[in-house]
Design a protein around this motif. Structure first.
Motif, PDB file in Angstrom:
ATOM      1  N   ILE A 172      48.132  20.911  86.026  1.00 67.42           N
ATOM      2  CA  ILE A 172      48.944  19.465  86.458  1.00 67.42           C
ATOM      3  C   ILE A 172      50.217  19.432  85.409  1.00 67.42           C
ATOM      4  O   ILE A 172      51.035  19.324  85.527  1.00 67.42           O
ATOM      5  CB  ILE A 172      48.147  18.350  86.732  1.00 67.42           C
ATOM      6  CG1 ILE A 172      47.375  18.446  88.012  1.00 67.42           C
ATOM      7  CG2 ILE A 172      49.316  17.129  86.797  1.00 67.42           C
ATOM      8  CD1 ILE A 172      48.248  18.790  89.319  1.00 67.42           C
ATOM      9  N   LEU A 211      52.523  22.238  85.906  1.00 65.43           N
ATOM     10  CA  LEU A 211      53.421  22.026  86.961  1.00 65.43           C
ATOM     11  C   LEU A 211      54.286  20.877  86.848  1.00 65.43           C
ATOM     12  O   LEU A 211      55.618  21.019  87.382  1.00 65.43           O
ATOM     13  CB  LEU A 211      52.372  21.476  88.240  1.00 65.43           C
ATOM     14  CG  LEU A 211      51.566  22.739  88.931  1.00 65.43           C
ATOM     15  CD1 LEU A 211      50.833  22.240  89.910  1.00 65.43           C
ATOM     16  CD2 LEU A 211      52.936  23.705  89.509  1.00 65.43           C
ATOM     17  N   ALA A 239      59.841  16.556  90.133  1.00 62.95           N
ATOM     18  CA  ALA A 239      58.366  15.833  90.324  1.00 62.95           C
ATOM     19  C   ALA A 239      58.508  14.592  90.555  1.00 62.95           C
ATOM     20  O   ALA A 239      57.436  14.098  91.489  1.00 62.95           O
ATOM     21  CB  ALA A 239      57.569  15.987  89.063  1.00 62.95           C
ATOM     22  N   THR A 288      50.703  18.061  94.716  1.00 62.94           N
ATOM     23  CA  THR A 288      50.244  18.917  93.606  1.00 62.94           C
ATOM     24  C   THR A 288      48.665  18.441  93.211  1.00 62.94           C
ATOM     25  O   THR A 288      47.773  18.952  92.956  1.00 62.94           O
ATOM     26  CB  THR A 288      51.058  18.662  92.182  1.00 62.94           C
ATOM     27  OG1 THR A 288      51.171  17.370  91.672  1.00 62.94           O
ATOM     28  CG2 THR A 288      52.283  19.433  92.322  1.00 62.94           C
TER      29      THR A 288
END
Length: 783
Positions: free
Chosen positions: A734, A737, A745, A603
């Motif tokens: 971010i 996400l 993650a 990411t």
């Protein structure tokens, strides 16, 4: 790593006298070296191995006296324009030009052959190469064309057209120019030479003629001054005061930056005594070094403030601040250095030099933050946060009694509705990125210069009077050593082939080597040097070589200023993807070590691509397309700007990723849920990251005040990149996400988890060492 850095921080704090003395001694040593060992800068952009450079090398080999490299040799062009309603061929105007030519002959560095006054030459041979005014030169060429037509049977109209294509006098006789060759190279261009060249034009100007001067010998390449740095630091000081609420604490990052940038810039100046560096190289290094030096020190001072409140022991706080925030500084600095040093893979010297110099400045900034800063904190002792400003509130977001602030409330909203900020952030960046589709690249040249300068006005006079192609000549170097027909026939065949191409105003042989097996063909395009038609013509000529080689065994290449610059731009563009793969690949591995995750580095890289796209779009819109009227002279972006910008932006983007997301990871490894870790980590890091971003924006943005077009555009682009990356990617996209991914993650395959070394950026091992068994202490986290 955190443990080792913790020990370094405590050592520097405790042995402050020794550490500070070493840094000051290094600063003095670099200053002495810069004063005694520095050399001149050289803005040569040649790249070995390009088609144009190969042709240039062949020309230098076969024509030792006439194959000068345009990127290393120096010359000047005097362009004369007659007053309104007059022509240059009147006796008065010719006399005025002759007076200026007499002054030019008196300049020491003018080549000896050009110094000869044809009026006093003992013979025609002695006067060969002498400077003559455009009217005389035009007459000489007309006579030579007539003699050539009579001697060789060449059609008179063709001979006349060839003479006109070379004549320095415009068809209407209102504009003419003189090319002045100089001995030496760029290292010989100094203020005295430029003043002499300018002064030589005065007699003609006094007589009423317009005289504009262009050429490498007439332009002194000066590095930008210190105004931008001072403006950037002034804004940074304001941000630091608002961040800490203390004048002394605000001055610590600035002092560290001054020491770091001073040593870095002086070291680069010393390097000019041992290798050739471009005039922009030190400026770019200072620009980047100044920004990261302030930011890295800001993170450590901010952490130090928190640790003092936790431990009550300033030496211990210094150790913990360097051990935790310092770990993030090391890895953030490494990503920047990797991105900059990796510019060497492009294989272009001046770009490699820029990367190495900027990487050196970043390295010094990291070392200063890790050692000089804690030592200076030791020197200040309890006065580190003195000079409090009553009306400035600067709360510590990590304090136990800290109330939820705007960052905490915002992070909570993102955690609840992550799709809204995610989509909004992507759409905003996409809109800014749209103009990037029209990106055009070119090297700095007179064609893209400031219209107010004499060199640009000289260029425009020639373009208007002779046609744009006069400023964009192509030189075709024809090798007939292996030709299956006589060399003269081979040369003629190539000339006819070129003349049949589109956009060719004239093509003729302008020289043959003594052996008679190599010729130079001058091709005058119908378009200017930055026109796509000229580039297409160059490529078309090159494409025709295969057929002619198979037909008559002749080979040739295209060179000249336009061809060389086009090839450099193409090489830079083709190197962009390999460079991205290498830099992103290395940084991805580094970030995997930091975050022990696959998706977080992924990411981070995707967010970087969005930042770069938006940056390119905004830069193209303002500097190339002229949106908003902010730039008076919109031009294609400098060819090496995209690849350099990508390297710098990638490193800076990873800075914010490291500083912000390590706070989230710290909370996660300490037991918080993924969303809770995101909100706590964001609230702890957002204030200081936002301040760091504002500082970088102010430092980079201040360079827009410089006159140099490249420095101005790169300053804007870096400021825009930091804004897009810090405030939209890292603080909007971010966190969204991270909320959507949740526990995924932080997923890492078990087999990979065993292979990767644990670098302990969060300071978990350090926390265990510092916390007695069974006692829960304040978590020691990455800053």
């Amino acid at each position: 790593m955190a443990t080792y850095l913790y020990r370094i921080g405590k050592f520097a704090y405790r042995r402050k006298g020794t550490v500070l003395s070493l840094w000051l001694a290094l600063l003095v040593l670099m200053g002495v070296g810069a004063a005694t060992l520095s050399g001149p800068t050289n803005d040569s952009f040649s790249i070995p191995g390009t088609p144009a450079q190969k042709a240039q090398d062949l020309m230098a080999e076969r024509f030792p006296t006439g194959g000068k490299d345009p990127f290393s040799s120096i010359s000047a062009r005097y362009v004369f324009a007659a007053p309104e309603g007059e022509t240059l061929d009147t006796p008065e105007n010719q006399a005025a030009m002759d007076a200026t030519l007499a002054e030019i002959r008196g300049i020491d560095l003018v080549e000896p052959a050009a110094k000869v006054d044809p009026a006093t030459a003992a013979s025609p041979e002695e006067g060969a190469g002498a400077l003559v005014n455009p009217v005389v030169a035009d007459g000489q060429m007309t006579q030579m064309a007539a003699a050539q037509a009579e001697e060789t049977g060449k059609p008179v109209d063709q001979a006349t057209a060839d003479a006109a294509a070379l004549s320095p006098l415009s068809p209407d006789k209102t504009v003419g120019y003189v090319e002045v060759p100089f001995t030496g190279d760029f290292t010989n261009v100094d203020a005295e030479l430029v003043d002499q060249i300018e002064a030589a034009a005065q007699p003609a100007r006094d007589a009423g003629l317009t005289v504009e001067i262009s050429g490498s010998a007439a332009q002194l390449q000066e590095a930008p001054g210190g105004t931008a740095e001072l403006m950037g630091m002034a804004v940074a000081a304001i941000v630091l005061v608002l961040t800490f609420g203390s004048l002394v604490a605000a001055g610590l990052p600035l002092l560290s930056a001054i020491i770091g940038v001073g040593i870095g810039s002086l070291g680069i100046t010393v390097a000019t005594g041992f290798t050739e560096l471009g005039s922009m190289t030190p400026t770019l290094a200072v620009m980047i070094g100044l920004a990261v030096a302030i930011d890295y020190s800001l993170f450590i001072v901010s952490r130090f403030r928190h640790e003092v409140s936790v431990t009550g022991n300033r030496e211990e706080a210094a150790g913990r601040a360097v051990g935790t925030a310092g770990s993030a500084v090391v890895f953030a600095g490494l990503t920047v250095i990797i991105a900059l040093v990796a510019l060497r893979v492009v294989g272009i010297k001046f770009l490699s030099d820029m990367g190495m110099a900027a990487g050196f400045a970043v390295l010094i900034a990291v070392l200063v933050a890790l050692t000089f800063l804690p030592a200076f904190l030791g020197l200040l002792g309890k006065k580190a946060f003195a000079g409090r400003i009553p009306f400035v509130k600067a709360p510590d977001p990590e304090a136990e009694d800290a109330k939820p602030g705007p960052a905490s409330r915002y992070a909570g909203w993102v955690a609840r509705k992550p799709l809204i900020p995610l989509v909004a952030g992507i759409v905003i960046l996409g809109l800014f990125a749209a103009p990037a589709a029209g990106l055009k690249l070119a090297l700095p040249s007179e064609a893209s210069g400031d219209p107010a300068t004499s060199s640009r006005q000289a260029y425009d006079l020639v373009s208007d009077a002779f046609g744009p192609g006069r400023n964009a000549p192509l030189i075709v170097v024809v090798d007939a050593q292996n030709a299956t027909v006589p060399a003269q026939e081979a040369f003629g065949t190539v000339v006819r082939s070129i003349s049949e191409q589109d956009d060719v105003a004239n093509a003729q042989i302008v020289g043959m080597n003594p052996a008679g097996d190599t010729a130079q063909i001058l091709v005058t395009p119908g378009s200017g040097p930055t026109d796509e038609k000229t580039v297409d013509l160059m490529q078309s000529i090159r494409d025709s070589e295969t057929g002619l080689n198979e037909e008559i065994g002749v080979s040739f290449g295209v060179t000249g200023q336009t061809a060389l610059e086009t090839d450099i731009s193409d090489r830079l563009l083709s190197a962009l993807i390999p460079y991205l793969v290498i830099v992103v690949g290395l940084a991805f591995i580094l970030l995997m070590l930091v975050f022990r995750s696959i998706l977080v580095p992924l990411t981070a890289a995707l967010g970087f691509l969005l930042s770069v796209a938006a940056t390119f779009g905004a830069t193209v819109a303002i500097f190339q397309e002229g949106w908003g009227g902010l730039i008076a002279n919109p031009q294609p972006l400098v060819s090496f700007m995209p690849i350099f910008l990508i390297g710098v932006v990638f490193g800076l983007a990873m800075d914010y990723q490291v500083f912000l997301v390590t706070r989230m990871r710290e909370e996660y490894v300490h037991g918080a849920t993924a969303k809770k870790a995101m909100t706590i980590g964001f609230s702890h890091g957002a204030r200081v990251v936002g301040a760091a971003a504002l500082i970088m924006i102010s430092v980079f943005g201040a360079f827009m005040l410089e006159d140099n077009a490249f420095i101005k555009s790169i300053g804007f682009a870096l400021a825009a990149a930091v804004f897009f990356d810090a405030f939209i990617v890292r603080m909007v996209i971010i966190p969204a996400l991270m909320s959507l991914l949740g526990d995924k993650a932080w997923w890492l395959p078990k087999w990979l988890d065993k292979i990767l070394p644990n670098v302990d950026v969060e300071g978990e091992k350090l926390r265990q060492e510092l916390t007695p068994a069974g006692k829960v202490d304040e978590p020691v986290s990455a800053g």
